[in-house]
Structures are given as structure tokens and as C-alpha cells.
Design a protein around this motif. Structure first.
Motif, mmCIF file in Angstrom:
data_model
loop_
_atom_site.group_PDB
_atom_site.id
_atom_site.type_symbol
_atom_site.label_atom_id
_atom_site.label_comp_id
_atom_site.label_asym_id
_atom_site.label_seq_id
_atom_site.Cartn_x
_atom_site.Cartn_y
_atom_site.Cartn_z
ATOM 1 N N TYR A 20 0.870 -1.209 0.041
ATOM 2 C CA TYR A 20 -0.134 -0.028 0.025
ATOM 3 C C TYR A 20 0.889 1.525 -0.038
ATOM 4 O O TYR A 20 0.674 2.290 -0.827
ATOM 5 C CB TYR A 20 -1.127 0.002 1.143
ATOM 6 C CG TYR A 20 -1.668 1.208 1.446
ATOM 7 C CD1 TYR A 20 -2.749 1.710 0.561
ATOM 8 C CD2 TYR A 20 -1.370 1.941 2.418
ATOM 9 C CE1 TYR A 20 -3.295 3.007 0.876
ATOM 10 C CE2 TYR A 20 -1.617 3.452 2.620
ATOM 11 C CZ TYR A 20 -2.887 3.743 1.843
ATOM 12 O OH TYR A 20 -3.259 5.123 1.835
ATOM 13 N N LEU A 21 2.015 1.285 1.019
ATOM 14 C CA LEU A 21 2.602 2.540 0.760
ATOM 15 C C LEU A 21 3.559 2.520 -0.336
ATOM 16 O O LEU A 21 3.822 3.740 -0.854
ATOM 17 C CB LEU A 21 3.622 2.439 2.155
ATOM 18 C CG LEU A 21 3.084 2.425 3.581
ATOM 19 C CD1 LEU A 21 3.987 1.949 4.587
ATOM 20 C CD2 LEU A 21 2.361 3.697 3.700
ATOM 21 N N LYS A 23 2.450 1.829 -3.330
ATOM 22 C CA LYS A 23 1.590 2.373 -4.187
ATOM 23 C C LYS A 23 1.110 3.870 -4.088
ATOM 24 O O LYS A 23 1.093 4.402 -5.086
ATOM 25 C CB LYS A 23 -0.059 1.606 -4.110
ATOM 26 C CG LYS A 23 -1.012 1.933 -5.074
ATOM 27 C CD LYS A 23 -2.048 1.108 -4.792
ATOM 28 C CE LYS A 23 -3.275 1.470 -6.002
ATOM 29 N NZ LYS A 23 -4.579 0.596 -5.677
ATOM 30 N N VAL A 24 1.102 4.212 -3.079
ATOM 31 C CA VAL A 24 0.640 5.807 -2.502
ATOM 32 C C VAL A 24 1.717 6.559 -2.482
ATOM 33 O O VAL A 24 1.595 7.915 -2.783
ATOM 34 C CB VAL A 24 -0.226 5.723 -1.334
ATOM 35 C CG1 VAL A 24 -1.385 5.001 -1.668
ATOM 36 C CG2 VAL A 24 0.152 5.590 -0.117
ATOM 37 N N LEU A 25 2.966 6.185 -2.255
ATOM 38 C CA LEU A 25 4.183 7.109 -1.977
ATOM 39 C C LEU A 25 5.159 7.008 -3.143
ATOM 40 O O LEU A 25 6.006 8.138 -3.139
ATOM 41 C CB LEU A 25 4.703 6.730 -0.562
ATOM 42 C CG LEU A 25 3.804 6.864 0.719
ATOM 43 C CD1 LEU A 25 4.621 6.572 1.925
ATOM 44 C CD2 LEU A 25 3.186 8.279 0.841
#
Length: 229
Positions: A20-21, A23-25
Motif C-alpha cells: 500500500y505504501l 503504491k501511494v508514495l
């Protein structure tokens, strides 16, 4: 839930959070993705830093303003690329790799990423190649991620080859808690020898950070050289 199943569940959750991190960062990095693919095709172990850890190294280069970096342990050149990409055009990363065939894999990846003008691979046993760096300019940032049995030797040389204000980062210092075990393997014992020497060194300031993620439970030691006298 028994302890082994619980550990598997924790590991899956840590990996999902990392995914997740990322993907978003993180912006996509085709060269880094291709590096991991090529490393696997050439039989290298999947022990590179994670993408988030690679970005941490990238930012440490930026934060420190480093122009000269020394890396212990090239493997396939993943972390080398992460750090070198943050260097200015006249910056240099020297990376030490013991195995010639592994160095060839790294060079292939580095050339594809068009970072070979910033990265120099020195092939050979570090105990023999490190003295050749003694007359060069000091390094601003040093990343130790090679064989753990030699951690104390690498730390000694890092302090010698750095300067006041240089940053040293040592990977894999937690080893899933094995540093607390009474019976340690040689790699863990090597890490402990380095860690347990640090308070006796007034020339450095140090801390360590535990981390969990897709690479499991481990961490970095972070050091700043106050003086190399």
C-alpha cells in the motif's frame, strides 16, 4: 492461533502495508523493477532492500548533501541505483563486491539505468580493496550491506574513510531478534561485535531503528561521525 501461523499472518500484514505504501508514495521505477527481474534470472538471492528502504537511502543522500558514497556489498546494484540517482552530476558512488560474476550482473543493471557515470564497482575481497581507497577523498555517506561476519572490519574502515559529519548506515542489524540469542550464527555474531563496539567509540553518535515490512523483521543502525581522530 499457534505461533507459526501468527507469524505468517503478521508477515502477510506487513507485506500488504508495504504494498500500500509503495503504491501511494513511490513513483514507478521501471529500471529498479527490471533490476529485480534480471537478478532473479541470474540466480541472485532476493535480499535487496525493499523499494521503501531504497527510497529512504535515496533521501538520505539528498538530506546529507552527499557527493561521495561508499557501499559495501553491491549484489545486483539495486541499492546502488537508489543512492546514485540522488547524487549530483559530479557525484560518485563506489561499491565493493567480492564476486566477479555478481559484479557483472550489477554492471548490466547499472548501465541499463544509465548510471554508470556515477557508479564504480570495485571487485575483490574488501579487506584487500579497502586500503586502495585510503588516499582518496573522504566519503560523505557509507552504506554497509555486505557479509555480516565482517561488520566490525567494515565499521572500522567506514570511520577511517569518512569525515566529521559523514553518515554511516548499517543494514540487517536486528535479524528477527537473533541479536538477543545466546547461541548466534556467525553473521549475527558479526553484527553484535560491531554494535557492542559502538559505545566505546567517542568519534561517533549512533542509534538503531527496528523495521517490519515485506523483508520481515530487521532494521538499520544509523551513525554520524563526529571526528575520525
Amino acid at each position: 492461533m499457534n505461533s507459526s501461523l501468527q507469524q505468517i499472518a503478521f508477515q502477510q500484514q506487513w507485506s500488504n502495508v508495504d504494498d500500500y505504501l509503495e503504491k501511494v508514495l513511490l513513483h514507478p521505477s521501471p529500471n529498479l523493477d527490471k533490476t529485480l527481474e534480471y537478478n532473479t534470472s541470474q540466480g541472485l538471492p532476493a535480499i535487496d532492500v525493499s523499494p521503501l528502504q531504497g527510497q529512504f537511502l535515496h533521501m538520505m543522500v539528498q538530506i546529507s548533501g552527499a557527493k561521495r558514497i561508499l557501499e559495501f556489498g553491491t549484489l545486483g546494484g539495486y541499492s546502488s541505483q537508489c543512492m546514485a540517482a540522488a547524487l549530483p552530476d559530479d557525484g560518485l558512488l563506489i561499491t565493493l563486491e567480492k564476486e566477479p560474476e555478481v559484479a557483472k550482473v550489477a554492471l548490466h543493471n547499472i548501465e541499463r539505468a544509465q548510471l554508470d557515470h556515477k557508479i564504480r564497482i570495485i571487485v575483490g575481497d574488501a579487506s584487500k580493496t579497502l586500503p586502495t581507497l585510503a588516499e582518496e577523498e573522504p566519503f560523505d555517506l557509507i552504506f554497509i550491506d555486505a557479509d555480516k561476519e565482517s561488520s566490525l572490519l567494515y565499521l572500522d574502515w567506514s570511520i577511517r574513510l569518512g569525515r566529521p559529519g559523514s553518515i554511516i548506515i548499517i543494514d540487517n542489524v536486528i535479524r528477527e531478534g537473533a541479536i538477543l540469542h545466546e547461541q548466534r550464527d556467525k553473521s549475527t555474531d558479526g553484527i553484535c561485535q560491531a554494535l557492542e563496539s559502538m559505545l566505546k567509540r567517542p568519534e561517533i553518535t549512533v542509534t538503531a531503528l527496528q523495521m517490519v515490512g515485506k523483508k520481515g523483521w530487521d532494521g538499520f543502525a544509523l551513525l554520524r561521525i563526529n571526528t575520525n581522530k
